[in-house]
Design a protein around this motif. Structure first.
Motif, mmCIF file in Angstrom:
data_model
loop_
_atom_site.group_PDB
_atom_site.id
_atom_site.type_symbol
_atom_site.label_atom_id
_atom_site.label_comp_id
_atom_site.label_asym_id
_atom_site.label_seq_id
_atom_site.Cartn_x
_atom_site.Cartn_y
_atom_site.Cartn_z
ATOM 1 N N PRO A 49 -1.456 8.691 -2.401
ATOM 2 C CA PRO A 49 -0.416 9.694 -2.708
ATOM 3 C C PRO A 49 -0.012 10.476 -1.462
ATOM 4 C CG PRO A 49 -2.580 10.474 -3.409
ATOM 5 C CD PRO A 49 -2.774 9.048 -2.955
ATOM 6 N N ASP A 50 1.255 10.738 -1.338
ATOM 7 C CA ASP A 50 1.783 11.589 -0.258
ATOM 8 C C ASP A 50 1.413 11.078 1.134
ATOM 9 O OD1 ASP A 50 2.788 13.383 -2.211
ATOM 10 O OD2 ASP A 50 0.778 14.285 -2.377
ATOM 11 N N TRP A 51 1.392 9.749 1.307
ATOM 12 C CA TRP A 51 1.094 9.206 2.647
ATOM 13 C C TRP A 51 2.239 9.627 3.575
ATOM 14 C CZ3 TRP A 51 -3.310 6.796 4.164
ATOM 15 C CH2 TRP A 51 -3.326 6.275 5.480
ATOM 16 N N LYS A 69 -3.149 5.189 -5.257
ATOM 17 C CA LYS A 69 -4.215 5.057 -4.263
ATOM 18 C C LYS A 69 -3.911 5.849 -3.003
ATOM 19 C CE LYS A 69 -7.073 1.442 -2.130
ATOM 20 N NZ LYS A 69 -7.234 -0.030 -1.949
ATOM 21 N N HIS A 119 0.825 -1.210 0.000
ATOM 22 C CA HIS A 119 0.000 0.000 0.000
ATOM 23 C C HIS A 119 0.861 1.262 0.000
ATOM 24 C CE1 HIS A 119 -3.576 -2.203 0.092
ATOM 25 N NE2 HIS A 119 -3.817 -2.260 1.385
ATOM 26 N N LEU A 120 1.957 1.239 0.746
ATOM 27 C CA LEU A 120 2.808 2.423 0.822
ATOM 28 C C LEU A 120 3.379 2.776 -0.555
ATOM 29 C CD1 LEU A 120 4.050 4.516 2.783
ATOM 30 C CD2 LEU A 120 6.030 2.989 2.978
ATOM 31 N N CYS A 121 3.646 1.735 -1.349
ATOM 32 C CA CYS A 121 4.213 1.969 -2.685
ATOM 33 C C CYS A 121 3.146 2.274 -3.735
ATOM 34 C CB CYS A 121 5.020 0.743 -3.126
ATOM 35 S SG CYS A 121 6.478 0.438 -2.097
ATOM 36 N N ASP A 122 1.882 2.142 -3.354
ATOM 37 C CA ASP A 122 0.791 2.428 -4.290
ATOM 38 C C ASP A 122 0.502 3.932 -4.251
ATOM 39 O OD1 ASP A 122 -1.472 2.593 -5.814
ATOM 40 O OD2 ASP A 122 -2.511 0.905 -4.848
ATOM 41 N N THR A 123 1.285 4.695 -5.011
ATOM 42 C CA THR A 123 1.159 6.159 -4.963
ATOM 43 C C THR A 123 -0.104 6.663 -5.656
ATOM 44 O OG1 THR A 123 2.550 6.286 -6.939
ATOM 45 C CG2 THR A 123 3.642 6.522 -4.784
#
Length: 369
Positions: free
Chosen positions: A362-364, A360, A354-358
């Motif tokens: 973005p800018d987490w 879905k 999820h962290l790499c899914d920019t």
């Protein structure tokens, strides 16, 4: 019934500090805790599925009661039993046992006469119509205990810890009291669960015995709760989960999972979320459906957790319907594994997929080390 009116009177008496001290000196805490266990007899509340009642009883049917009780009529045959609570009632109605008959069940500290056992005294011997049902009585008593604890905080005006611990909290921490209060969580009554969680927070704050509270089974019972008012539960978990003196599973994957009693029960992300974001945000996650870099949790996972714990505690709940003062014997639970996380890679506080899914997410935000 005089019992209920007396508790209602005590509820007014404790509005004055001095009366609280007198109640403590007179052994009132133990009496109140004995009475609060009667809540397990309130049969009109919903039944939570356990190993033996997954198929619910139909109208007019009764759940099978565990045979917990022994009795001694003084005859040459000695003790008799085990019998269920309903069988004890039948024996009393037939005159086989009377108020002076000595009885015993596992968890009691010795044989006592019927009138010395709250469950038997108030269900067999007592006359009159109750003013309060068992849940209402327990709620009133828990309110009294919470108020008594609030009168004697564990810190002074300068936020320094008070030692020795205030007497009311020492008495409630005693194994003969604390276990019975914790086991009220197994009523699954929303009001009682909330009151118990609130009382436990009061008692455990700065309590040197906090590290042993896990032995009561509190973390099992509290996570089996299916209701939505979980903020008091989350506050208790935040206060205590990192301060338990338990032996961690050798397969623990990280420092926090080794140190937290919740490491065997919840995913690592949920334990981190409680520690990093606090009780309120954890309560929101625990109740909801989340699929983010920091939390993957849903109703199916919560249901699985409840089922795993229900299996582990080996139907202790049905025992309480027959013997309200039965005591839970703690056994560590094997780590709960969630199939929903089988293909997830968790690192630090993030699920990397999820962290790499920019697109879905973005800018987490990623906190500085």
């Amino acid at each position: 019934m005089e019992r209920d009116r007396l508790i209602m009177f005590i509820n007014k008496l404790i509005l004055h500090h001095r009366n609280v001290r007198d109640l403590l000196e007179a052994g009132g805490i133990r009496i109140l805790v004995d009475l609060v266990t009667l809540a397990h007899l309130h049969t009109s509340r919903a039944v939570i599925p356990t190993q033996t009642n997954v198929i619910e009883a139909g109208p007019g049917m009764q759940l099978v009661q565990e045979k917990e009780w022994y009795y001694n009529t003084g005859e040459d045959s000695g003790r008799k039993g085990p019998v269920s609570f309903q069988e004890i009632k039948d024996l009393y109605n037939k005159g086989v046992i009377n108020p002076r008959t000595r009885c015993w069940a596992s968890g009691l500290d010795g044989w006592r006469s019927v009138v010395q056992l709250p469950q038997l005294k108030w269900c067999l011997v007592a006359k009159g119509t109750p003013v309060l049902n068992e849940s209402e009585l327990a709620t009133l008593i828990l309110n009294i205990l919470i108020k008594m604890c609030q009168y004697f905080p564990s810190r002074d005006e300068d936020n320094a810890i008070i030692r020795p611990l205030p007497k009311v909290k020492r008495l409630l921490t005693d194994s003969l009291c604390l276990g019975h209060i914790v086991q009220l969580l197994l009523t699954f009554d929303p009001i009682l669960v909330e009151k118990v969680a609130t009382l436990l927070c009061e008692v455990m704050q700065d309590n040197p015995e906090m590290s042993k509270v896990y032995l009561t089974g509190v973390f099992f019972f509290i996570l089996m709760y299916t209701g939505s008012n979980v903020l008091p539960i989350a506050k208790f978990l935040q206060l205590t989960h990192m301060k338990q003196a338990f032996k961690a599973d050798d397969t623990s994957t990280s420092d926090i999972m080794t140190r937290s009693i919740l490491g065997q029960l919840l995913p690592e992300a949920m334990v981190n979320y409680l520690e990093n974001h606090g009780a309120e945000k954890f309560a929101q996650i625990f109740l909801g459906e989340f699929d983010t870099p920091e939390a993957i949790w849903n109703a199916e996972m919560r249901r699985m957790l409840i089922e795993k714990i229900a299996t582990h505690i080996a139907d202790f709940t049905p025992r309480l319907r027959s013997h309200t003062m039965a005591r839970y014997q703690y056994i560590a639970i094997p780590a709960v594994r969630y199939p929903q996380l089988e293909h997830e890679l968790f690192c630090n506080i993030f699920y990397l997929r999820h962290l790499c899914d920019t697109a879905k997410f973005p800018d987490w935000p990623i906190p500085d080390a």
